[in-house]
Design a protein around this motif. Structure first.
Motif, PDB file in Angstrom:
ATOM      1  N   ALA A 148       1.669  -3.322  -5.017  1.00 29.13           N
ATOM      2  CA  ALA A 148       1.283  -2.494  -3.883  1.00 29.13           C
ATOM      3  C   ALA A 148       0.374  -3.233  -3.019  1.00 29.13           C
ATOM      4  O   ALA A 148       0.093  -2.862  -1.786  1.00 29.13           O
ATOM      5  CB  ALA A 148       0.610  -1.288  -4.183  1.00 29.13           C
ATOM      6  N   GLY A 149       0.072  -4.516  -3.285  1.00 36.29           N
ATOM      7  CA  GLY A 149      -0.647  -5.281  -2.253  1.00 36.29           C
ATOM      8  C   GLY A 149      -1.928  -6.025  -3.160  1.00 36.29           C
ATOM      9  O   GLY A 149      -2.333  -5.870  -4.200  1.00 36.29           O
ATOM     10  N   PRO A 150      -2.656  -6.747  -2.438  1.00 31.88           N
ATOM     11  CA  PRO A 150      -3.661  -7.555  -3.119  1.00 31.88           C
ATOM     12  C   PRO A 150      -4.796  -6.200  -3.706  1.00 31.88           C
ATOM     13  O   PRO A 150      -4.973  -5.234  -3.094  1.00 31.88           O
ATOM     14  CB  PRO A 150      -4.735  -7.987  -1.944  1.00 31.88           C
ATOM     15  CG  PRO A 150      -3.346  -8.389  -0.810  1.00 31.88           C
ATOM     16  CD  PRO A 150      -2.471  -7.120  -1.090  1.00 31.88           C
ATOM     17  N   ALA A 151      -5.337  -6.581  -4.742  1.00 33.73           N
ATOM     18  CA  ALA A 151      -6.328  -5.624  -5.523  1.00 33.73           C
ATOM     19  C   ALA A 151      -7.387  -5.333  -4.668  1.00 33.73           C
ATOM     20  O   ALA A 151      -8.126  -4.297  -4.633  1.00 33.73           O
ATOM     21  CB  ALA A 151      -6.667  -6.468  -6.937  1.00 33.73           C
ATOM     22  N   ALA A 152      -8.010  -6.387  -3.869  1.00 37.58           N
ATOM     23  CA  ALA A 152      -9.329  -6.257  -3.359  1.00 37.58           C
ATOM     24  C   ALA A 152      -8.928  -5.286  -2.086  1.00 37.58           C
ATOM     25  O   ALA A 152      -9.714  -4.641  -1.769  1.00 37.58           O
ATOM     26  CB  ALA A 152      -9.729  -7.595  -2.516  1.00 37.58           C
ATOM     27  N   HIS A 174      -9.020   2.672  -1.281  1.00 34.29           N
ATOM     28  CA  HIS A 174      -9.443   3.934  -2.022  1.00 34.29           C
ATOM     29  C   HIS A 174     -10.663   4.166  -1.933  1.00 34.29           C
ATOM     30  O   HIS A 174     -11.246   5.309  -1.898  1.00 34.29           O
ATOM     31  CB  HIS A 174      -8.996   3.994  -3.567  1.00 34.29           C
ATOM     32  CG  HIS A 174      -7.495   3.617  -3.574  1.00 34.29           C
ATOM     33  ND1 HIS A 174      -6.707   2.697  -3.560  1.00 34.29           N
ATOM     34  CD2 HIS A 174      -6.698   4.751  -3.980  1.00 34.29           C
ATOM     35  CE1 HIS A 174      -5.296   3.047  -3.620  1.00 34.29           C
ATOM     36  NE2 HIS A 174      -5.618   4.346  -3.932  1.00 34.29           N
ATOM     37  N   GLY A 175     -11.759   3.007  -1.621  1.00 38.49           N
ATOM     38  CA  GLY A 175     -13.150   3.494  -1.486  1.00 38.49           C
ATOM     39  C   GLY A 175     -13.253   3.870  -0.051  1.00 38.49           C
ATOM     40  O   GLY A 175     -14.188   4.923  -0.154  1.00 38.49           O
ATOM     41  N   ALA A 176     -12.706   3.541   0.680  1.00 37.94           N
ATOM     42  CA  ALA A 176     -12.767   4.028   2.333  1.00 37.94           C
ATOM     43  C   ALA A 176     -12.423   5.611   2.398  1.00 37.94           C
ATOM     44  O   ALA A 176     -13.042   6.348   2.964  1.00 37.94           O
ATOM     45  CB  ALA A 176     -12.190   3.302   3.308  1.00 37.94           C
ATOM     46  N   LEU A 209       0.930  -1.144  -0.015  1.00 41.01           N
ATOM     47  CA  LEU A 209       0.143   0.052   0.036  1.00 41.01           C
ATOM     48  C   LEU A 209       0.852   1.289   0.060  1.00 41.01           C
ATOM     49  O   LEU A 209       0.459   2.139   0.594  1.00 41.01           O
ATOM     50  CB  LEU A 209      -0.945   0.016   1.372  1.00 41.01           C
ATOM     51  CG  LEU A 209      -1.829  -1.110   1.234  1.00 41.01           C
ATOM     52  CD1 LEU A 209      -2.827  -1.144   2.530  1.00 41.01           C
ATOM     53  CD2 LEU A 209      -2.796  -1.237   0.036  1.00 41.01           C
ATOM     54  N   THR A 210       1.935   1.236  -0.676  1.00 43.29           N
ATOM     55  CA  THR A 210       2.823   2.320  -0.872  1.00 43.29           C
ATOM     56  C   THR A 210       2.446   2.971  -2.307  1.00 43.29           C
ATOM     57  O   THR A 210       2.775   2.313  -3.332  1.00 43.29           O
ATOM     58  CB  THR A 210       4.206   2.161  -0.791  1.00 43.29           C
ATOM     59  OG1 THR A 210       4.390   1.229   0.462  1.00 43.29           O
ATOM     60  CG2 THR A 210       4.981   3.058  -0.980  1.00 43.29           C
ATOM     61  N   TYR A 211       2.338   4.261  -2.298  1.00 45.09           N
ATOM     62  CA  TYR A 211       2.084   4.930  -3.609  1.00 45.09           C
ATOM     63  C   TYR A 211       2.709   6.136  -3.776  1.00 45.09           C
ATOM     64  O   TYR A 211       2.962   6.750  -2.703  1.00 45.09           O
ATOM     65  CB  TYR A 211       0.526   5.379  -3.690  1.00 45.09           C
ATOM     66  CG  TYR A 211      -0.480   3.985  -3.524  1.00 45.09           C
ATOM     67  CD1 TYR A 211      -0.634   3.249  -4.551  1.00 45.09           C
ATOM     68  CD2 TYR A 211      -0.847   3.746  -2.409  1.00 45.09           C
ATOM     69  CE1 TYR A 211      -1.526   2.104  -4.320  1.00 45.09           C
ATOM     70  CE2 TYR A 211      -1.901   2.751  -2.002  1.00 45.09           C
ATOM     71  CZ  TYR A 211      -2.118   2.139  -3.022  1.00 45.09           C
ATOM     72  OH  TYR A 211      -3.055   0.829  -2.825  1.00 45.09           O
ATOM     73  N   SER A 212       2.920   6.797  -4.887  1.00 36.22           N
ATOM     74  CA  SER A 212       3.682   7.944  -5.166  1.00 36.22           C
ATOM     75  C   SER A 212       2.736   9.333  -4.927  1.00 36.22           C
ATOM     76  O   SER A 212       1.413   9.192  -4.693  1.00 36.22           O
ATOM     77  CB  SER A 212       3.887   8.251  -6.625  1.00 36.22           C
ATOM     78  OG  SER A 212       2.819   8.270  -7.465  1.00 36.22           O
ATOM     79  N   VAL A 240      -5.607   1.208  -8.827  1.00 38.33           N
ATOM     80  CA  VAL A 240      -4.995  -0.214  -8.251  1.00 38.33           C
ATOM     81  C   VAL A 240      -3.368  -0.165  -9.183  1.00 38.33           C
ATOM     82  O   VAL A 240      -3.291  -0.205 -10.069  1.00 38.33           O
ATOM     83  CB  VAL A 240      -5.682  -1.449  -8.788  1.00 38.33           C
ATOM     84  CG1 VAL A 240      -4.870  -2.680  -8.211  1.00 38.33           C
ATOM     85  CG2 VAL A 240      -6.890  -1.589  -7.811  1.00 38.33           C
ATOM     86  N   VAL A 241      -2.465  -0.267  -7.979  1.00 32.24           N
ATOM     87  CA  VAL A 241      -1.121  -0.280  -8.548  1.00 32.24           C
ATOM     88  C   VAL A 241      -0.333  -1.602  -8.337  1.00 32.24           C
ATOM     89  O   VAL A 241      -0.334  -2.147  -7.261  1.00 32.24           O
ATOM     90  CB  VAL A 241      -0.295   0.774  -7.680  1.00 32.24           C
ATOM     91  CG1 VAL A 241       1.320   0.759  -8.124  1.00 32.24           C
ATOM     92  CG2 VAL A 241      -0.791   2.107  -7.941  1.00 32.24           C
ATOM     93  N   PRO A 242      -0.070  -2.309  -9.436  1.00 33.55           N
ATOM     94  CA  PRO A 242       0.601  -3.704  -9.528  1.00 33.55           C
ATOM     95  C   PRO A 242       1.632  -3.766  -8.296  1.00 33.55           C
ATOM     96  O   PRO A 242       2.593  -2.819  -8.351  1.00 33.55           O
ATOM     97  CB  PRO A 242       1.130  -3.903 -10.755  1.00 33.55           C
ATOM     98  CG  PRO A 242       0.417  -2.948 -11.644  1.00 33.55           C
ATOM     99  CD  PRO A 242      -0.014  -1.786 -10.853  1.00 33.55           C
TER     100      PRO A 242
END
Length: 212
Positions: free
Chosen positions: A146-150, A156-158, A2-5, A142-144
């Motif tokens: 970065a963790g399970p897609a679900a 991101h929905g939360a 769950l790490t994103y730019s 969804v970033v490949p």
């Protein structure tokens, strides 16, 4: 995990803010309940709508929203139920007696918070366009790797609901103040009440005529 730019977050948050500011049945319901019942009614409506949105997020994360996107029968069934519910809410308002309608807007009444909360859930949950939107919108972030897609979809929905929790309360508080300021303007209150009922009917018709 769950790490994103920074660019990812800036793009996502900008989209989430625009999404929550766009008009629709959810916002109309929240502001309408605020006008009719004051701040407590608006807050109950907010939590109901957020709960309905959380249901859509959960469905998107589990892949169930794909059923609405691919099944014409499922989409039509939910669409017609949701449209009928919006029209029913609108007709309830429109058919109220004039004096009662004016009083409910100009002097906010004590809200039945539980009933308003449940109505908010249904207004949001019975809108298949929201389910399909989440199904189309969330996967873009969804970033490949970065963790399970679900899990990424749920996160991101939360966060979209969290953004709503920042944007919508000030609107409710402002709406409650305007409702109090209208105290005594019975004719204006009656017209606004009828306008709110007409808006729900139009939103229901719009949903009924919508396509996937």
């Amino acid at each position: 995990m769950l790490t994103y730019s920074l660019a990812h977050w800036m793009t996502f948050l900008s989209a989430a803010i625009l999404l929550n500011l766009s008009p629709g049945p959810d916002m109309a319901f929240i502001l309408g309940q605020t006008a009719r019942h004051g701040r407590r009614g608006g807050v109950a409506a907010m939590f109901g709508v957020w709960s309905g949105a959380a249901l859509h997020v959960g469905m998107a994360a589990l892949g169930l929203s794909a059923v609405l996107a691919t099944s014409a029968l499922a989409f039509s069934l939910v669409k017609w139920i949701g449209a009928a519910y919006l029209v029913w809410l609108g007709l309830q308002i429109l058919l109220r007696r004039g004096a009662e309608a004016a009083s409910s807007v100009s002097v906010p009444s004590t809200p039945r918070s539980g009933a308003i909360f449940r109505q908010g859930i249904l207004v949001s949950a019975l809108n298949p366009k929201v389910a399909i939107f989440f199904l189309a919108f969330l996967p873009q972030f969804v970033v490949p790797g970065a963790g399970p897609a679900a899990l990424q979809l749920a996160l991101h929905g939360a966060l979209i609901i969290l953004v709503a929790a920042v944007i919508e309360p000030p609107l409710v508080f402002l709406g409650a103040r305007l409702a109090r300021a209208m105290s005594g303007h019975r004719r204006l209150g009656a017209w606004l009440e009828k306008g709110l009922g007409g808006l729900f009917v139009l939103l229901g018709v719009k949903l009924a005529l919508s396509e996937r």
